[in-house]
Design a protein around this motif. Structure first.
Motif, PDB file in Angstrom:
ATOM      1  N   ALA A 103       0.874  -1.177   0.000  1.00  0.00           N
ATOM      2  CA  ALA A 103       0.000   0.000   0.000  1.00  0.00           C
ATOM      3  C   ALA A 103       0.904   1.217   0.000  1.00  0.00           C
ATOM      4  O   ALA A 103       1.750   1.370   0.893  1.00  0.00           O
ATOM      5  CB  ALA A 103      -0.908  -0.002   1.223  1.00  0.00           C
ATOM      6  N   ILE A 104       0.752   2.059  -1.022  1.00  0.00           N
ATOM      7  CA  ILE A 104       1.531   3.291  -1.088  1.00  0.00           C
ATOM      8  C   ILE A 104       0.560   4.434  -0.840  1.00  0.00           C
ATOM      9  O   ILE A 104      -0.328   4.703  -1.658  1.00  0.00           O
ATOM     10  CB  ILE A 104       2.252   3.449  -2.446  1.00  0.00           C
ATOM     11  CG1 ILE A 104       3.184   2.258  -2.664  1.00  0.00           C
ATOM     12  CG2 ILE A 104       3.070   4.732  -2.467  1.00  0.00           C
ATOM     13  CD1 ILE A 104       2.623   1.177  -3.526  1.00  0.00           C
ATOM     14  N   VAL A 105       0.721   5.088   0.299  1.00  0.00           N
ATOM     15  CA  VAL A 105      -0.231   6.102   0.747  1.00  0.00           C
ATOM     16  C   VAL A 105       0.331   7.504   0.502  1.00  0.00           C
ATOM     17  O   VAL A 105       1.480   7.651   0.094  1.00  0.00           O
ATOM     18  CB  VAL A 105      -0.585   5.891   2.245  1.00  0.00           C
ATOM     19  CG1 VAL A 105      -1.269   4.537   2.432  1.00  0.00           C
ATOM     20  CG2 VAL A 105       0.652   5.987   3.124  1.00  0.00           C
ATOM     21  N   LYS A 106      -0.504   8.516   0.760  1.00  0.00           N
ATOM     22  CA  LYS A 106      -0.103   9.921   0.573  1.00  0.00           C
ATOM     23  C   LYS A 106       0.391  10.158  -0.848  1.00  0.00           C
ATOM     24  O   LYS A 106       1.457  10.750  -1.072  1.00  0.00           O
ATOM     25  CB  LYS A 106       1.010  10.312   1.564  1.00  0.00           C
ATOM     26  CG  LYS A 106       0.661  10.098   3.033  1.00  0.00           C
ATOM     27  CD  LYS A 106       1.749  10.667   3.925  1.00  0.00           C
ATOM     28  CE  LYS A 106       1.443  10.386   5.390  1.00  0.00           C
ATOM     29  NZ  LYS A 106       2.153  11.276   6.314  1.00  0.00           N
TER      30      LYS A 106
ATOM     31  N   MET B 264      -4.376   6.347  -3.016  1.00  0.00           N
ATOM     32  CA  MET B 264      -3.306   5.388  -2.740  1.00  0.00           C
ATOM     33  C   MET B 264      -3.211   4.356  -3.849  1.00  0.00           C
ATOM     34  O   MET B 264      -4.109   4.244  -4.700  1.00  0.00           O
ATOM     35  CB  MET B 264      -3.538   4.693  -1.400  1.00  0.00           C
ATOM     36  CG  MET B 264      -4.704   3.727  -1.392  1.00  0.00           C
ATOM     37  SD  MET B 264      -4.771   2.824   0.192  1.00  0.00           S
ATOM     38  CE  MET B 264      -5.322   4.126   1.287  1.00  0.00           C
ATOM     39  N   ILE B 265      -2.101   3.662  -3.851  1.00  0.00           N
ATOM     40  CA  ILE B 265      -1.914   2.517  -4.738  1.00  0.00           C
ATOM     41  C   ILE B 265      -1.925   1.261  -3.873  1.00  0.00           C
ATOM     42  O   ILE B 265      -1.222   1.191  -2.864  1.00  0.00           O
ATOM     43  CB  ILE B 265      -0.562   2.599  -5.482  1.00  0.00           C
ATOM     44  CG1 ILE B 265      -0.471   3.855  -6.337  1.00  0.00           C
ATOM     45  CG2 ILE B 265      -0.325   1.331  -6.314  1.00  0.00           C
ATOM     46  CD1 ILE B 265      -1.403   3.886  -7.518  1.00  0.00           C
TER      47      ILE B 265
ATOM     48  N   LEU C  89      -3.606   0.895 -12.268  1.00  0.00           N
ATOM     49  CA  LEU C  89      -2.619   1.983 -12.251  1.00  0.00           C
ATOM     50  C   LEU C  89      -2.399   2.551 -13.651  1.00  0.00           C
ATOM     51  O   LEU C  89      -2.247   3.762 -13.817  1.00  0.00           O
ATOM     52  CB  LEU C  89      -1.293   1.468 -11.669  1.00  0.00           C
ATOM     53  CG  LEU C  89      -0.132   2.465 -11.663  1.00  0.00           C
ATOM     54  CD1 LEU C  89      -0.492   3.741 -10.925  1.00  0.00           C
ATOM     55  CD2 LEU C  89       1.115   1.828 -11.043  1.00  0.00           C
ATOM     56  N   SER C  90      -2.438   1.678 -14.676  1.00  0.00           N
ATOM     57  CA  SER C  90      -2.193   2.145 -16.049  1.00  0.00           C
ATOM     58  C   SER C  90      -3.249   3.141 -16.511  1.00  0.00           C
ATOM     59  O   SER C  90      -3.019   3.904 -17.444  1.00  0.00           O
ATOM     60  CB  SER C  90      -2.162   0.950 -17.000  1.00  0.00           C
ATOM     61  OG  SER C  90      -3.405   0.260 -16.940  1.00  0.00           O
TER      62      SER C  90
END
Lengths: 231, 231
Positions: free
Chosen positions: B170-173, B222-223, B210-211
């Protein structure tokens, strides 16, 4: 029209940590399912017991504690058939999940058996991770810090590798792996910061520095290493 | 006797994801505080607006969007003084926190200024992490998988290092760091599994691979890279 399958996060244990949304679903459905021990109670059911009316159908998914993984999978297979029959009859079914359904939740075993065939809605719940940090009164992760969440069931080497380099750590599913995790914490130099948290938010909650943790940890316990902040 | 300071997790955005406990505290306290933009609304306040009575005192902590970090710290210093005065007068104060107070919550800035002097209780909330997984309909982490939660604000090299080797990410911010995170996902070979989630659980929620993510991501996005399970 088929019923809808709900994965219902009921939070870490304190019945007050149920969300309004989960309560609303619980009051609406006529069928609930939940994981339970082979004999005895279901923790997830106990959390919401006060809100279950007598005319709700209950499906206890009794998962055997067996070294044979197929034994557990068979229990989920049978439960999925039973739940599918209710959904096909047009009845909504709520599967009760301690914590959050998609964070190490056993709901996933039913989800993978039923998704695609039925409408599914997951209601997220408060996880034991942040509940444990709240109980310890320690900010878990802040600002530019990163957090690693790792199950204690991994090998000692895998734990060292995955826990190194993160600011904050949570080692879940502790149970009989406590001694291994003690060694890991010493190897990565975080033993003095590690907090043992058992049954967060329940009346029997126990908090201790790792050095004073009890010898026998239950499954519902974890080790937290809060981030250090940048004060 | 001094009042009690509550760090009140109000969940990711859907007002129905408030817990019964947070609602109980909200109905009891006579003072609430919350972070807000310099001009305009507070997201945390908006989540619970329906439950705020007219006679509650509201303290808006207006945090300037300034490149000078001392500007924000000054805002927290002043808010802490104001909150301390209420607590010293014997009134309980609830600080509203989007998501969970101890998972990247701005409550920490007030916590570190007031803990030790006053009784503090943190009420954990549903985090945007599991809310985003629920919205995506994708189990985040299961069985023996590990999860890395990392802020997009880190450097590209630090992101690659901290995101490699975990099953779920999880990539936040996210905000203005989306392009960097795209490169990171490609470098670690997870770009095809990555899901972009913006404003999970709100009416304007947006989900995309994401693409196909928009060029401009807001801060509250987030991702997610769900674990692969072991099917």
């Amino acid at each position: 029209m088929s019923g809808r399958l709900y994965g219902l996060g009921v939070g870490p244990g304190d019945p007050e940590l149920l969300t309004l949304k989960a309560l609303g679903v619980l009051k609406r459905v006529r069928v609930v399912a939940y994981p339970a021990l082979e004999e005895g109670d279901s923790f997830a059911r106990a959390i919401v017991a006060a809100h279950l009316s007598a005319d709700v159908r209950e499906i206890a998914v009794r998962v055997p504690m067996s070294p044979d993984p197929n034994a557990a999978l068979g229990a989920y297979d049978r439960a999925a058939v039973e739940i599918a029959a209710e959904l096909e009859a047009g009845r909504d079914v709520a599967v009760l999940c301690q914590g959050d359904p998609f964070l190490y939740g056993s709901f996933m075993y039913l989800h993978e058996r039923l998704v695609g065939r039925f409408q599914v809605e997951v209601v997220p719940g408060v996880t034991s991770l942040t509940a444990a940090a709240a109980a310890a009164g320690r900010p878990l992760v802040a600002r530019n810090e990163s957090l690693a969440v790792v199950p204690a069931t991994l090998s000692e080497e895998a734990l060292v590798e995955r826990l190194s380099g993160s600011d904050a750590l949570a080692i879940v599913k502790l149970g009989r792996h406590l001694e291994k995790v003690r060694r890991v914490m010493a190897r990565i130099g975080r033993a003095d910061e590690a907090i043992y948290v058992e049954r967060a938010t329940l009346p029997q909650q126990l908090l201790a520095p790792l050095s004073q943790a009890p010898d026998a940890a239950p499954y519902f316990s974890m080790i937290l290493v809060p981030g250090r902040g940048h004060r």
